[in-house]
Write a protein that holds these residues in place. Structure first.
Motif, short mmCIF file in Angstrom:
data_model
loop_
_atom_site.label_atom_id
_atom_site.label_comp_id
_atom_site.label_asym_id
_atom_site.label_seq_id
_atom_site.Cartn_x
_atom_site.Cartn_y
_atom_site.Cartn_z
N LEU A 197 16.56 100.20 -29.90
CA LEU A 197 16.59 101.49 -30.59
C LEU A 197 15.47 102.37 -30.07
O LEU A 197 14.29 101.97 -30.09
CB LEU A 197 16.44 101.26 -32.10
N MET A 198 15.80 103.54 -29.56
CA MET A 198 14.79 104.52 -29.11
C MET A 198 15.48 105.88 -29.06
O MET A 198 16.63 105.98 -28.64
CB MET A 198 14.18 104.14 -27.76
N GLY A 254 21.87 108.69 -29.33
CA GLY A 254 22.35 109.95 -29.89
C GLY A 254 22.33 109.85 -31.41
O GLY A 254 21.88 108.85 -31.99
N GLU A 255 22.87 110.90 -32.01
CA GLU A 255 22.91 111.03 -33.48
C GLU A 255 23.30 109.73 -34.17
O GLU A 255 22.70 109.32 -35.15
CB GLU A 255 23.94 112.15 -33.75
N ASP A 256 24.33 109.06 -33.59
CA ASP A 256 24.96 107.96 -34.32
C ASP A 256 24.92 106.63 -33.57
O ASP A 256 25.21 105.57 -34.12
CB ASP A 256 26.44 108.39 -34.52
N SER A 257 24.54 106.67 -32.26
CA SER A 257 24.74 105.46 -31.44
C SER A 257 23.84 104.31 -31.85
O SER A 257 24.22 103.14 -31.72
CB SER A 257 24.54 105.80 -29.96
N GLY A 258 22.65 104.62 -32.37
CA GLY A 258 21.74 103.54 -32.77
C GLY A 258 22.36 102.70 -33.88
O GLY A 258 22.45 101.48 -33.78
N ARG A 271 13.49 109.73 -38.27
CA ARG A 271 14.89 109.48 -38.66
C ARG A 271 15.32 108.08 -38.19
O ARG A 271 15.96 107.33 -38.92
CB ARG A 271 15.77 110.57 -38.03
N GLN A 272 14.93 107.75 -36.97
CA GLN A 272 15.33 106.43 -36.49
C GLN A 272 14.53 105.30 -37.15
O GLN A 272 15.06 104.20 -37.37
CB GLN A 272 15.21 106.34 -34.96
N MET A 273 13.28 105.58 -37.50
CA MET A 273 12.51 104.58 -38.24
C MET A 273 13.19 104.32 -39.60
O MET A 273 13.24 103.18 -40.07
CB MET A 273 11.06 105.03 -38.44
#
Ligand code: GUN
Ligand code: ZN
Length: 433
Positions: free
Chosen positions: A161-162, A173-177, A209-211
């Motif tokens: 994830l990055m 991208g927005e949703d790929s993670g 957001r990713q965290m």
């Protein structure tokens, strides 16, 4: 071959030598009986050999040491081809060599090719299990799992994830993670011998957001491991705290997003404060120490004895390609030297423990692998002098088990691995190469 015996000097661990005096089992002339890929018996050969030798084939390994397959708890398969790329430090190395190489893994064919090269190299070095970083690309994790599954190897991995501070082709991208992680968990976690680790590159390459996504994934899948980097270099720490100014230290960034638990594995853990060490210990989290990488990139010296005294669960990682060798013997060697420059108090039993049962415990795989308890999967490695006269004379004059192990650590390496076995099958044989 359903049932067979392996005879030779055999070593394994039942506990951490830092915590318990008689933590290991050693038989100078031992017998390991394997049936259907699992351990049936570990004992002295003299007790069983007469009754068993007519019932099953026994492979004899005089002058060898047999121990559980090595477990590398932190390694990047996608960096196999950039091993030994020099840079002034971690952040420059990522920009100069690592990110450009990882971009190539958007091609699944390239990923499949390197996954096979990586697994060959693991087996050549006696490593039967790894906790492995692919790249951000879903296919790079998928190809890795597929290659490990085909070979029947017990591996742990997770799509990285990055989503910031790296080239565009390496960003979720927005949703790929989230979607990519979910699809891979569904497809691979618990399939054969594969398991999934929720894998964040490090805090610096993820937005808030990713965290938050990491928090959700960890909450949704509390039995999965969480794997990331922590406190590897001083420059990385400064940079990270600049990105998360509301956090007072590096660990608190991960705490803030709820990812620190007894299922988290943090690679490196070199420059932690007393308080961070204590909090890691309290959470039951583990530290994967990576000495060849830390010396090569000039990251620092992990305070292994202090971390052990704090009761932080420890294990060893090669961290290839920051690390310079696939060999866990070589990794033990460098760890020993790092400890010598610190508080010392780390010996050959500690190091073999970290590379076997310690690794299995860190990855919550000790019900499957890590030692020769009855019923465990028969993953093991046969070590010898590898044709080196220097090693052989050292083994011949070793007066104790500790001296013999130490000779493997200091003089050993890839050449010491005569055979590697996984689930009761020989998957690597040096002399047939
Ligand atoms: N920190 C973030 N990414 C990496 C990596 O690929 N290797 C190492 N050693 N440290 C990292
Ligand atoms: Zn790493």
């Amino acid at each position: 071959m359903k049932r067979f015996g392996i005879r030779g000097a055999i070593l394994d661990f039942i506990a951490d030598p830092q915590e318990q005096a008689k933590a290991w089992r050693y038989f100078d002339d031992g017998l390991l009986v394997v049936g259907d890929g699992r351990v049936e018996l570990l004992d002295s050969a003299a007790k069983h050999i007469d009754s068993l030798k007519d019932q099953l084939p026994v492979f004899e390994y005089p002058d060898c040491l047999i121990c559980p397959g090595f477990i590398d708890t932190h390694v990047h398969y996608a960096q196999t081809r950039i091993i030994g790329s020099p840079a002034p430090g971690l952040l420059e190395w990522l920009d100069t060599y690592t990110f450009p190489e990882e971009l190539r893994f958007q091609d699944p064919e390239y990923a499949a090719l390197v996954a096979d090269e990586f697994l060959d190299e693991c087996l050549r070095n006696g490593t039967t299990t790894g906790q492995v970083y692919p790249t951000v690309h879903e296919d790079s994790a998928d190809e890795f799992f597929a290659a490990a599954h085909r070979r029947g190897l017990r591996m742990v991995a997770g799509k990285v994830l990055m989503d910031r501070h790296a080239p565009q082709g390496l960003l979720d991208g927005e949703d790929s993670g989230e979607a990519g992680t979910e699809r891979l968990i569904e497809k691979w976690h618990g399939k054969g011998r594969q398991s999934y680790s929720i894998t964040l590159r490090f805090a610096g390459t993820s937005t808030r957001r990713q965290m938050e996504l990491c928090r959700r994934l960890v909450d949704r899948y509390p039995n999965l491991l969480f794997h990331t980097h922590l406190s590897e270099t001083l420059a990385e720490i400064d940079w990270t705290l600049g990105l998360f100014p509301d956090c007072s230290d590096y660990l608190s960034v991960y705490e803030k997003y709820g990812v620190v638990s007894n299922h988290s594995v943090f690679a490196h853990c070199i420059h932690l404060s007393e308080s961070e060490q204590q909090r890691l210990a309290d959470a039951g989290a583990s530290a994967a120490l990576c000495p060849t990488s830390n010396l090569f990139l000039g990251s620092g010296l992990a305070p292994i004895k202090r971390l052990a005294d704090q009761k932080i669960k420890l294990s060893l990682g090669t961290d290839v390609g920051g690390g310079t060798s696939f060999s866990m013997l070589q990794t033990m060697h460098e760890m020993y030297k790092v400890a010598q420059l610190g508080e010392q108090g780390v010996g050959p039993f500690d190091l073999f423990y970290l590379a076997t049962l310690g690794g299995a415990r860190a990855l919550h795989l000790d019900q499957h692998v890590g030692n020769f308890d009855q019923g465990k999967e028969a993953d093991f490695v046969v070590l010898d002098a590898g044709g080196s006269n220097l090693s052989q004379q050292k083994f011949d004059r070793a007066g104790s088990v500790a001296e013999r192990l130490f000779a493997y650590i200091i003089l050993g390496g890839t050449h010491s691995v005569r055979e590697t076995w996984s689930l009761g099958r020989r998957v690597w044989q040096r002399d047939s190469e």
